[in-house]
Structures are given as C-alpha cells and as structure tokens.
Design an enzyme around this catalytic site. Structure first.
Site, PDB file in Angstrom:
ATOM      1  N   ASP A  17       1.639 121.521  62.416  1.00 31.09           N
ATOM      2  CA  ASP A  17       1.688 120.420  61.441  1.00 31.09           C
ATOM      3  C   ASP A  17       0.580 119.372  61.588  1.00 31.09           C
ATOM      4  O   ASP A  17       0.857 118.170  61.533  1.00 31.09           O
ATOM      5  CB  ASP A  17       3.061 119.715  61.519  1.00 31.09           C
ATOM      6  CG  ASP A  17       4.214 120.617  61.121  1.00 31.09           C
ATOM      7  OD1 ASP A  17       3.980 121.800  60.808  1.00 31.09           O
ATOM      8  OD2 ASP A  17       5.371 120.147  61.154  1.00 31.09           O
ATOM      9  N   ASP A  55       4.109 121.724  57.215  1.00 31.17           N
ATOM     10  CA  ASP A  55       5.300 121.143  56.613  1.00 31.17           C
ATOM     11  C   ASP A  55       5.081 121.120  55.102  1.00 31.17           C
ATOM     12  O   ASP A  55       4.025 120.683  54.640  1.00 31.17           O
ATOM     13  CB  ASP A  55       5.454 119.709  57.147  1.00 31.17           C
ATOM     14  CG  ASP A  55       6.841 119.404  57.658  1.00 31.17           C
ATOM     15  OD1 ASP A  55       7.592 120.350  57.954  1.00 31.17           O
ATOM     16  OD2 ASP A  55       7.174 118.209  57.789  1.00 31.17           O
ATOM     17  N   HIS A  57       7.334 120.283  51.859  1.00 30.83           N
ATOM     18  CA  HIS A  57       8.619 119.866  51.300  1.00 30.83           C
ATOM     19  C   HIS A  57       8.575 119.688  49.781  1.00 30.83           C
ATOM     20  O   HIS A  57       7.587 119.157  49.264  1.00 30.83           O
ATOM     21  CB  HIS A  57       9.028 118.512  51.894  1.00 30.83           C
ATOM     22  CG  HIS A  57       9.257 118.516  53.363  1.00 30.83           C
ATOM     23  ND1 HIS A  57      10.164 119.362  53.977  1.00 30.83           N
ATOM     24  CD2 HIS A  57       8.719 117.763  54.361  1.00 30.83           C
ATOM     25  CE1 HIS A  57      10.160 119.119  55.278  1.00 30.83           C
ATOM     26  NE2 HIS A  57       9.294 118.166  55.541  1.00 30.83           N
ATOM     27  N   HIS A  90       7.208 112.720  52.879  1.00 31.83           N
ATOM     28  CA  HIS A  90       5.958 113.173  53.511  1.00 31.83           C
ATOM     29  C   HIS A  90       5.747 114.657  53.242  1.00 31.83           C
ATOM     30  O   HIS A  90       6.695 115.398  52.990  1.00 31.83           O
ATOM     31  CB  HIS A  90       5.987 112.921  55.024  1.00 31.83           C
ATOM     32  CG  HIS A  90       7.026 113.744  55.738  1.00 31.83           C
ATOM     33  ND1 HIS A  90       8.364 113.394  55.754  1.00 31.83           N
ATOM     34  CD2 HIS A  90       6.935 114.905  56.435  1.00 31.83           C
ATOM     35  CE1 HIS A  90       9.040 114.314  56.441  1.00 31.83           C
ATOM     36  NE2 HIS A  90       8.209 115.241  56.858  1.00 31.83           N
ATOM     37  N   LYS A 115       6.876 125.615  56.193  1.00 33.60           N
ATOM     38  CA  LYS A 115       8.279 125.402  56.560  1.00 33.60           C
ATOM     39  C   LYS A 115       8.795 124.139  55.892  1.00 33.60           C
ATOM     40  O   LYS A 115       8.020 123.289  55.469  1.00 33.60           O
ATOM     41  CB  LYS A 115       8.428 125.321  58.072  1.00 33.60           C
ATOM     42  CG  LYS A 115       7.670 124.183  58.718  1.00 33.60           C
ATOM     43  CD  LYS A 115       7.675 124.291  60.234  1.00 33.60           C
ATOM     44  CE  LYS A 115       6.976 123.122  60.879  1.00 33.60           C
ATOM     45  NZ  LYS A 115       7.649 121.835  60.674  1.00 33.60           N
ATOM     46  N   CYS A 160       8.635 118.613  66.003  1.00 39.83           N
ATOM     47  CA  CYS A 160       8.306 119.981  65.593  1.00 39.83           C
ATOM     48  C   CYS A 160       7.713 120.812  66.728  1.00 39.83           C
ATOM     49  O   CYS A 160       7.993 122.004  66.835  1.00 39.83           O
ATOM     50  CB  CYS A 160       7.395 119.960  64.373  1.00 39.83           C
ATOM     51  SG  CYS A 160       8.240 119.229  62.937  1.00 39.83           S
TER      52      CYS A 160
END
Length: 212
Positions: A17, A55, A57, A90, A115, A160
């Site tokens: 990340d 990451d 989202h 974020h 992810k 993470c």
C-alpha cells in the site's frame, strides 16, 4: 540474520500500500510514509519476485467514517466480522489518492493485488480480508509459484503490513518484515502490539542494512 542476506528466486518482496493517500498530504497520511519509497526501490532491485498491494475502495465503503452518520475517523464500530476502525475516506478506486507514489518503482513488480474493493468488508491483509476467511488470491499465487520466504515493506506497519505478515506466517511461510522500509500509524499502542505479535509468531524483523 547477517549483513550478507542472500535473496533467492524462492523469495518474494511484498510491498504494502505505498499509495498517495498514505503519504504526506494524503487523506490517511502515515507519518513520513513516503520515506519508505527510496528504501523499497533499493531493496526491490535484489528480488526476482516483487508483489505490490493496492488499497482499492469503493466510495461507499463500510470502513469510511463519513459513511456513518455522527461518526468520526478512528472511532470503532462493530460489524459482523468484528471490530472495525473507521477511517477517513481514502484510496477510492480511480482517484489520485489510490495511485502508487510516483517515485515507487512499480516496473519490477510481477503482480499487483488490489484489496478492500468489497463494500461491506475491509481488507488490511494482502492475503485475507478482515473476516480472516475471504481470500484475495495472493496465497494461491505464492504457493503456485513455489515461493517460500515473504519479505514485507510498506504502509502501515501496524495495520496492513502486520496483518499481511501474520497471515503469511500462519499459512506456513517464513516471514521477515523490513522494519526501516515501513512506517506505522500507532493508534493506541498498535506499533508495540505489532512487535509483540511478530515475536510470538516467529516473524523476523530485519533492517535495510542486511540488503545493501
């Protein structure tokens, strides 16, 4: 481990990340997060196998504080898989904040694992989402490639990176965290708890010096 660490083609560097939102100026900035970039770039040159996590989202993600009326970032809520920290919005899919830091050497990576893309569950670990059951697919990749030792670097050490290291260790890999190529958030003693957990699980903590 000595200063002459030999990296083989059975080793993998897992870079967690290293995205704009986790660096200075980002929506969920880890203190000095971007300082990991030069270290990771140097270490990555030694590895035939480099995997990046990202990451990723949706904007309506369950872990985002603004999606819960009256809630503030860093408060917690209970979800069906357990306690969830609420974060500032974020690493939203397709935004500049979700992009890798511009100085990170992404060319050497053979795989990018996204992810946290399911709305209803957060995903700290590179291997499993936060229910500890839903796989990202990385475990299958590591096993099929017959990789044996997982080295970790990136952000954030106490979330993470920690969850990824623990899951890799529990899955039977040798695991080493490159401490000075990570930075932590440190929420309520989370960095100290991370080091305790690493000790209990037999996860090595190594320094950048070992690679240079």
């Amino acid at each position: 481990m000595g200063t002459d660490m030999q990296i083989s083609d059975r080793d993998v560097l897992l870079v967690i990340d290293v995205q704009n939102d986790f660096c200075t100026g980002g929506a969920l900035a880890v203190p000095n997060g971007e300082k990991v970039v030069p270290a990771i770039n140097r270490i990555a040159q030694k590895f035939a196998n480099v995997v990046l996590t990202q990451d990723w989202h949706p904007g309506d993600h369950v872990s985002f504080a603004p999606n819960h009326a009256g809630r503030q970032p860093f408060q917690t809520i209970e979800l069906d898989y357990g306690t969830q920290v609420l974060w500032p919005t974020h690493c939203v899919q397709g935004t500049a904040g979700a992009e890798f830091h511009r100085d990170l050497d992404v060319a050497s990576a053979s795989l990018v694992v996204r992810k946290g893309f399911r709305r209803d569950i957060d995903s700290y670990s590179a291997l499993f989402e936060n229910d500890h059951r839903t796989p990202t697919g990385l475990l299958g990749y590591l096993r099929e490639r017959e990789l044996k030792t997982v080295f970790l670097a990136g952000l954030a050490l106490d979330f993470c990176v920690r969850f990824s290291a623990e899951d890799a260790r529990k899955a039977g890999f040798e695991v080493a965290v490159i401490a000075d190529a990570c930075r932590g958030i440190d929420l309520d003693g989370s960095v100290a708890a991370t080091h305790r957990s690493f000790g209990e699980l037999g996860i090595s903590v190594v320094s950048l010096e070992a690679f240079l």
